[in-house]
Motif scaffolding. Structure first.
Motif, PDB file in Angstrom:
ATOM      1  N   GLY A 243       0.813  -1.206   0.000  1.00  0.00           N
ATOM      2  CA  GLY A 243       0.000   0.000   0.000  1.00  0.00           C
ATOM      3  C   GLY A 243       0.848   1.258   0.000  1.00  0.00           C
ATOM      4  O   GLY A 243       0.529   2.225  -0.682  1.00  0.00           O
ATOM      5  N   ALA A 244       1.945   1.243   0.772  1.00  0.00           N
ATOM      6  CA  ALA A 244       2.837   2.402   0.800  1.00  0.00           C
ATOM      7  C   ALA A 244       3.768   2.418  -0.402  1.00  0.00           C
ATOM      8  O   ALA A 244       4.172   3.486  -0.862  1.00  0.00           O
ATOM      9  N   LEU A 245       4.116   1.232  -0.906  1.00  0.00           N
ATOM     10  CA  LEU A 245       5.043   1.113  -2.033  1.00  0.00           C
ATOM     11  C   LEU A 245       4.390   0.285  -3.126  1.00  0.00           C
ATOM     12  O   LEU A 245       3.882  -0.809  -2.859  1.00  0.00           O
ATOM     13  N   THR A 246       4.403   0.792  -4.349  1.00  0.00           N
ATOM     14  CA  THR A 246       3.765   0.097  -5.468  1.00  0.00           C
ATOM     15  C   THR A 246       4.699   0.096  -6.674  1.00  0.00           C
ATOM     16  O   THR A 246       5.719   0.782  -6.693  1.00  0.00           O
ATOM     17  N   GLY A 247       4.317  -0.687  -7.697  1.00  0.00           N
ATOM     18  CA  GLY A 247       5.104  -0.739  -8.924  1.00  0.00           C
ATOM     19  C   GLY A 247       6.461  -1.380  -8.744  1.00  0.00           C
ATOM     20  O   GLY A 247       7.446  -0.978  -9.381  1.00  0.00           O
ATOM     21  N   ILE A 248       6.529  -2.407  -7.917  1.00  0.00           N
ATOM     22  CA  ILE A 248       7.804  -3.032  -7.554  1.00  0.00           C
ATOM     23  C   ILE A 248       8.120  -4.192  -8.498  1.00  0.00           C
ATOM     24  O   ILE A 248       7.290  -5.068  -8.736  1.00  0.00           O
TER      25      ILE A 248
END
Length: 214
Positions: free
Chosen positions: A133-138
């Protein structure tokens, strides 16, 4: 004491990173030495082996995956391997590393290294459980000396659900075969074992196609 020049024997091929990147890596190692007395960044007994044990060991990851990916480096601590990857990404002019470190003092150190080296990275003072939720597109996840393989896969699972092509790269020590067997009790995954150039019997585990075992 300044960090030594890169060991030609450690990496048999030459030129896979630029001379400028070697200089930035040595600056990074010097900053670890400078901050170590006030912040316990690495085990004190490994400080004399900082270059080979930590910097070059971490550099193996970029040697294996020299591509402009978007990474999460979980539990970055002193920045191994994620900050090494971020420094190397400067040669590519692309890619990014999200350094996740909940300890505020260590997070401050990481930010200082980014300022000094221009590493392609940002620091997130988050706990691993709050990353989704805090980090995307990984594209890929890395970790070194953080947790058991089973626990690492628990943290990575939400990102694998979001991106079925997610890659996971974990530095593991001599007992890694047992960790793999234990993880397979709960998870299905493809695995490639890359034997470490830095420490006999250690490995960098490359995992993909992660799913929960029924």
């Amino acid at each position: 004491m300044a960090s030594p020049a890169p060991s030609a024997g450690f990496f048999p091929e030459s030129g896979f990173v630029s001379r400028e990147t070697w200089d930035r890596l040595r600056l990074y190692a010097d900053l670890v030495r400078k901050w170590q007395p006030s912040i316990n960044l690495i085990s004190p007994k490994t400080l004399p082996e900082l270059w080979d044990r930590h910097v070059l060991d971490s550099l193996q990851l970029f040697r294996l995956r020299p591509d402009p990916l978007t990474w999460i480096d979980m539990g970055s601590g002193a920045g191994f391997p994620g900050l090494v990857t971020a420094i190397c990404l400067q040669d590519l002019g692309g890619g990014w590393v999200h350094l996740v470190e909940s300890n505020n003092k260590k997070a401050s150190f990481l930010r200082q290294v980014i300022v000094k080296t221009g590493a392609r990275a940002s620091v997130h003072a988050l706990r691993m459980e709050t990353m989704p939720g805090a980090l995307t597109g990984i594209d890929a996840i890395s970790a070194r000396a953080l947790a058991s393989l089973s626990d690492l896969l628990d943290y990575a699972a939400p990102f694998a659900a979001e991106n079925p092509a997610l890659e996971m790269w974990f530095h593991k020590g001599l007992d890694y075969p047992g960790e793999v067997r234990s993880a397979r009790d709960h998870w299905c995954f493809d695995l490639i074992e890359h034997q470490s150039l830095a420490r006999d019997g250690s490995a960098i585990l490359q995992l993909s196609k992660l799913s929960k075992r029924n």
